[in-house]
Design a protein around this motif. Structure first.
Motif, mmCIF file in Angstrom:
data_model
loop_
_atom_site.group_PDB
_atom_site.id
_atom_site.type_symbol
_atom_site.label_atom_id
_atom_site.label_comp_id
_atom_site.label_asym_id
_atom_site.label_seq_id
_atom_site.Cartn_x
_atom_site.Cartn_y
_atom_site.Cartn_z
ATOM 1 N N TRP A 24 -29.784 -42.949 0.521
ATOM 2 C CA TRP A 24 -31.206 -42.862 0.180
ATOM 3 C C TRP A 24 -31.891 -41.707 0.896
ATOM 4 O O TRP A 24 -32.864 -41.158 0.391
ATOM 5 C CB TRP A 24 -31.926 -44.160 0.527
ATOM 6 N N PRO A 28 -31.695 -37.175 -1.484
ATOM 7 C CA PRO A 28 -32.904 -36.395 -1.740
ATOM 8 C C PRO A 28 -32.994 -35.159 -0.835
ATOM 9 O O PRO A 28 -33.473 -34.110 -1.261
ATOM 10 C CB PRO A 28 -34.045 -37.368 -1.432
ATOM 11 N N SER A 32 -33.391 -31.600 -2.490
ATOM 12 C CA SER A 32 -34.757 -31.065 -2.405
ATOM 13 C C SER A 32 -34.806 -29.546 -2.391
ATOM 14 O O SER A 32 -35.782 -28.958 -2.863
ATOM 15 C CB SER A 32 -35.469 -31.624 -1.174
ATOM 16 N N TRP A 36 -37.341 -30.675 -6.489
ATOM 17 C CA TRP A 36 -37.948 -31.898 -5.970
ATOM 18 C C TRP A 36 -37.872 -33.011 -7.006
ATOM 19 O O TRP A 36 -37.850 -34.177 -6.662
ATOM 20 C CB TRP A 36 -39.373 -31.659 -5.470
ATOM 21 N N ALA A 39 -34.625 -34.692 -6.445
ATOM 22 C CA ALA A 39 -34.701 -35.498 -5.228
ATOM 23 C C ALA A 39 -35.368 -36.843 -5.516
ATOM 24 O O ALA A 39 -34.883 -37.894 -5.085
ATOM 25 C CB ALA A 39 -35.462 -34.738 -4.146
ATOM 26 N N VAL A 40 -36.456 -36.811 -6.260
ATOM 27 C CA VAL A 40 -37.156 -38.048 -6.615
ATOM 28 C C VAL A 40 -36.277 -38.902 -7.538
ATOM 29 O O VAL A 40 -36.179 -40.117 -7.366
ATOM 30 C CB VAL A 40 -38.520 -37.733 -7.271
ATOM 31 N N VAL A 43 -33.667 -40.845 -5.645
ATOM 32 C CA VAL A 43 -34.185 -42.054 -5.001
ATOM 33 C C VAL A 43 -34.307 -43.189 -6.014
ATOM 34 O O VAL A 43 -33.902 -44.322 -5.742
ATOM 35 C CB VAL A 43 -35.551 -41.779 -4.324
#
Length: 123
Positions: A24, A28, A32, A36, A39-40, A43
């Motif tokens: 977790w 990301p 990143s 981004w 990355a999101v 998650v």
């Protein structure tokens, strides 16, 4: 014939959760620098999928029931994400520690995976 009982997986659960935490954070982190959005998305995939999809008998709360093999696949995705992301995002010593953690989790998970894939989880 009596049903096969769920194996005691307290140690496996600790190792699995520790590896999930690494995934977790590290996934990301590794993504990143590229995007981004990725990355999101990582998650949401790493936390959301195992939350929504689970095998009856393996978790107390099941939102969407799936066969045990799907649960095993989701754990393997978490392990792979932790392993690959740690090596990409962090120093070599951290990658080595995560490798040891992931290997220990993999070995500890085997009895649970056998139980899940034997089809006894939902009974």
């Amino acid at each position: 014939m009596s049903p096969v009982s769920r194996p005691d997986d307290r140690v496996a659960s600790v190792l699995r959760f520790s590896t999930e935490l690494v995934a977790w954070v590290a996934a990301p982190w590794a993504l990143s620098s590229h995007s981004w959005w990725l990355a999101v998305l990582a998650v949401f995939v790493l936390i959301g999928l195992p939350t929504v999809f689970s095998t009856p008998g393996d978790k107390a709360q099941v939102i969407v029931a799936v066969p045990g093999s799907v649960t095993v696949l989701l754990v393997l995705v978490q392990l792979a994400a932790a392993l690959v992301s740690a090596w990409l995002a962090w120093p070599v010593w951290a990658g080595c520690l995560v490798t040891v953690l992931a290997a220990a989790a993999l070995v500890a998970e085997v009895p649970r995976w056998r139980w899940l894939t034997a089809g006894t989880a939902a009974r």
